[in-house]
Design a protein around this motif. Structure first.
Motif, PDB file in Angstrom:
ATOM      1  N   UNK A   1       0.858  -1.191   0.000  1.00 22.93           N
ATOM      2  CA  UNK A   1       0.000   0.000   0.000  1.00 22.93           C
ATOM      3  C   UNK A   1       0.888   1.232   0.000  1.00 22.93           C
ATOM      4  N   UNK A   2       0.601   2.176  -0.905  1.00 20.00           N
ATOM      5  CA  UNK A   2       1.373   3.410  -0.985  1.00 20.00           C
ATOM      6  C   UNK A   2       0.448   4.604  -0.784  1.00 20.00           C
ATOM      7  N   UNK A   3       0.629   5.317   0.311  1.00 16.95           N
ATOM      8  CA  UNK A   3      -0.116   6.553   0.552  1.00 16.95           C
ATOM      9  C   UNK A   3       0.645   7.698  -0.099  1.00 16.95           C
ATOM     10  N   UNK A   4      -0.036   8.469  -0.938  1.00 10.15           N
ATOM     11  CA  UNK A   4       0.655   9.501  -1.711  1.00 10.15           C
ATOM     12  C   UNK A   4       0.074  10.894  -1.560  1.00 10.15           C
ATOM     13  N   UNK A   5      -1.154  11.031  -0.998  1.00  9.90           N
ATOM     14  CA  UNK A   5      -1.811  12.339  -0.909  1.00  9.90           C
ATOM     15  C   UNK A   5      -2.409  12.543   0.487  1.00  9.90           C
ATOM     16  N   UNK A   6      -2.919  13.737   0.722  1.00 11.54           N
ATOM     17  CA  UNK A   6      -3.386  14.099   2.051  1.00 11.54           C
ATOM     18  C   UNK A   6      -4.513  13.262   2.591  1.00 11.54           C
ATOM     19  N   UNK A   7      -5.433  12.819   1.728  1.00 12.07           N
ATOM     20  CA  UNK A   7      -6.562  12.020   2.212  1.00 12.07           C
ATOM     21  C   UNK A   7      -6.143  10.596   2.573  1.00 12.07           C
ATOM     22  N   UNK A   8      -4.859  10.275   2.437  1.00  6.53           N
ATOM     23  CA  UNK A   8      -4.315   8.986   2.863  1.00  6.53           C
ATOM     24  C   UNK A   8      -3.307   9.147   3.996  1.00  6.53           C
ATOM     25  N   UNK A   9      -3.232  10.316   4.599  1.00  3.00           N
ATOM     26  CA  UNK A   9      -2.142  10.611   5.521  1.00  3.00           C
ATOM     27  C   UNK A   9      -2.452  10.220   6.954  1.00  3.00           C
ATOM     28  N   UNK A  10      -1.412  10.260   7.774  1.00  3.51           N
ATOM     29  CA  UNK A  10      -1.471   9.875   9.174  1.00  3.51           C
ATOM     30  C   UNK A  10      -0.755  10.943   9.991  1.00  3.51           C
ATOM     31  N   UNK A  11      -1.421  11.492  11.010  1.00  6.55           N
ATOM     32  CA  UNK A  11      -0.854  12.582  11.798  1.00  6.55           C
ATOM     33  C   UNK A  11       0.494  12.212  12.414  1.00  6.55           C
ATOM     34  N   UNK A  12       0.582  11.002  12.987  1.00  2.00           N
ATOM     35  CA  UNK A  12       1.801  10.611  13.686  1.00  2.00           C
ATOM     36  C   UNK A  12       2.980  10.488  12.735  1.00  2.00           C
ATOM     37  N   UNK A  13       2.756   9.897  11.569  1.00  2.00           N
ATOM     38  CA  UNK A  13       3.843   9.771  10.595  1.00  2.00           C
ATOM     39  C   UNK A  13       4.344  11.138  10.177  1.00  2.00           C
ATOM     40  N   UNK A  14       3.414  12.014   9.816  1.00  5.66           N
ATOM     41  CA  UNK A  14       3.800  13.336   9.328  1.00  5.66           C
ATOM     42  C   UNK A  14       4.518  14.138  10.404  1.00  5.66           C
ATOM     43  N   UNK A  15       3.972  14.147  11.614  1.00 12.11           N
ATOM     44  CA  UNK A  15       4.589  14.917  12.696  1.00 12.11           C
ATOM     45  C   UNK A  15       5.882  14.279  13.188  1.00 12.11           C
ATOM     46  N   UNK A  16       6.061  12.992  12.901  1.00 12.93           N
ATOM     47  CA  UNK A  16       7.332  12.370  13.243  1.00 12.93           C
ATOM     48  C   UNK A  16       8.499  12.998  12.524  1.00 12.93           C
ATOM     49  N   UNK A  17       8.221  13.639  11.392  1.00 20.38           N
ATOM     50  CA  UNK A  17       9.275  14.290  10.612  1.00 20.38           C
ATOM     51  C   UNK A  17       9.513  15.733  11.028  1.00 20.38           C
TER      52      UNK A  17
END
Length: 490
Positions: free
Chosen positions: A430-446
């Motif tokens: 599974x490849x999430x590529x856009x905002x409607x597939x995103x995860x808060x924890x993953x993004x904020x981990x960066x």
């Protein structure tokens, strides 16, 4: 303690309407820590081991209750006056990063609930920084005329939003103590570190930060007494080439929601105008009491800052709370829940669900109960450890329609490289590529800071497992999951 429906001098946090009062003698608020809402099975802060037990066992019910407990507490009347309005919701007493940066440093061990507040506060509404982070370019109202695919009815819809950021007393004190909104301080923390992985001091477990998200009803946006905005239709079933290129921002949402500003109380409406062709009806037209809202009056207008450029608020305008990101440091990777206004809160669209809605406690009443929740306490399921895990299992999607749906594929970058999420058994990637597939924890981990270029950081990420020791962090200072530090450090 029970949330009592009420309208306090124009602050609508419940369902009743009262006349606005004069605020000439309103005192400055003291930031209020989260109160106990008296919800069975909920406490704050919850023990880390308890939360991790729920996460590792995929126990959605207590996690959902915890998220609703936070929301109930945040929106309870504070007993404090702020921005010319008495008894504002708890979250509105919390200071912004800019306000905290202007306060003097405090010494370790100082009382975290009694730190000083600025001499003068402004309800400062800003365009979300994330809409222009890196390669992000999210169209909102100013771009709607040239970029949006408006419904055939050509209804004038307001797709603009504004945000603030708040730090609770514990987070505020930690940021003050460590001067986390100072570029020089962040550079000093990085230089004092050793090894490839360096981080700011971890926030205490009681810390909570928020990103309230608003719409502003002005006279220019009204058709008579009717205000029109796009209606979130739910997460699209497929990521089309258009969404890959453009995201799914508000101007592209096909439906409408109407608000009658003459109706100061709540309504029984629960629908949307799916294609904006029907127009306002009793089923799709809402009152101000259906929203957490703040009217601008002659007595409090001086407490509201300009919106953008020379555009200013006027007496009679109304600020509507549309959404809010909320994160707490109860676990090492923080808890992540995000809320958004919805017409039918008992049966909200994705990224929420009726199952999440059923977890709402009886203490959540009034306007605050008109919001849906999307929640994700892990990056993937089954959960992976903070260090040394693998991007395997299944995605955990958690985003806010008002803040991330407009992110297209160009918003996200590398490093770290998106490895996808490999499903066990089928080995399907599974490849999430856009905002409607995103995860808060993953993004904020960066969330990171570059000591050599304070405006630089790692890019936003979608949804996959990210280890806290990923090689991509080399040369950066980890910000304990808080992008608000990177965006406000000076």
């Amino acid at each position: 303690m029970t949330l009592t429906p009420a309208l306090h001098a124009g602050v609508r946090i419940g369902t009743l309407a009262c006349a606005a009062l004069a605020f000439s003698s309103v005192s400055m608020a003291t930031p209020v820590p989260l109160p106990d809402p008296g919800i069975k099975g909920y406490k704050f802060p919850e023990a880390k081991d308890t939360l991790m037990g729920w996460i590792n066992k995929d126990q959605a019910a207590p996690i959902n209750l915890h998220g609703w407990g936070l929301w109930t507490s945040l929106t309870m009347p504070s007993g404090q006056s702020e921005f010319g309005m008495p008894n504002v919701p708890v979250y509105l007493t919390w200071l912004s990063p800019a306000e905290i940066a202007d306060l003097p440093p405090i010494t370790p061990g100082a009382a975290i609930e009694t730190t000083a507040t600025p001499p003068k506060r402004l309800f400062k509404l800003e365009r979300p920084r994330q809409f222009s982070h890196g390669s992000a370019s999210v169209p909102t109202a100013p771009e709607a005329a040239s970029n949006a695919r408006e419904p055939a009815s050509a209804v004038k819809r307001d797709a603009s939003i504004f945000v603030t950021v708040g730090y609770d007393p514990a987070a505020q004190a930690w940021a003050q103590q460590n001067q986390l909104f100072s570029v020089k301080s962040l550079q000093a923390i990085y230089n004092a570190g050793t090894g490839d992985i360096r981080s700011i001091p971890s926030f205490p477990a009681r810390s909570v930060t928020t990103k309230p998200t608003y719409k502003v009803i002005t006279k220019a946006k009204l058709n008579g007494s009717i205000y029109t905005m796009p209606a979130w239709p739910g997460t699209p079933q497929t990521v089309t080439p258009k969404i890959t290129q453009r995201g799914f921002p508000e101007p592209d949402w096909p439906g409408c929601v109407y608000v009658d500003v003459k109706k100061t109380g709540s309504t029984t409406a629960s629908a949307i105008d799916a294609d904006c062709k029907t127009g306002p009806t009793p089923t799709n037209t809402y009152g101000l009491g259906d929203f957490v809202s703040f009217p601008v009056t002659a007595d409090n207008i001086s407490s509201f800052d300009k919106l953008l450029g020379n555009s200013s608020l006027e007496v009679g305008d109304v600020v509507l709370l549309m959404a809010m990101h909320v994160t707490s440091r109860e676990i090492d990777e923080w808890t992540w829940q995000t809320y958004f206004w919805t017409p039918n809160p008992a049966n909200p669209p994705l990224p929420s669900s009726s199952a999440i809605a059923k977890a709402r406690p009886p203490q959540l009443k009034g306007a605050a109960a008109h919001y849906a929740m999307s929640i994700g306490y892990q990056m993937v399921t089954p959960n992976q450890p903070a260090v040394g895990g693998k991007s395997v299992g299944y995605p955990v999607t958690a985003f806010n329609p008002y803040l991330e749906s407009g992110f297209n594929a160009r918003t996200f970058g590398e490093p770290p490289v998106n490895p996808g999420i490999l499903a066990p058994g089928t080995q399907r990637l599974y490849m999430a590529t856009v905002g409607i597939q995103s995860n808060c924890m993953t993004c904020h981990g960066a969330a990171t800071f570059s000591p050599t270029n304070p405006k630089a950081s790692l890019p936003y990420l979608t949804d996959f497992y990210l280890s806290r020791t990923d090689p991509a962090f080399k040369g950066y200072l980890q910000l304990d999951f808080l992008w608000s530090i990177q965006g406000n450090a000076k």
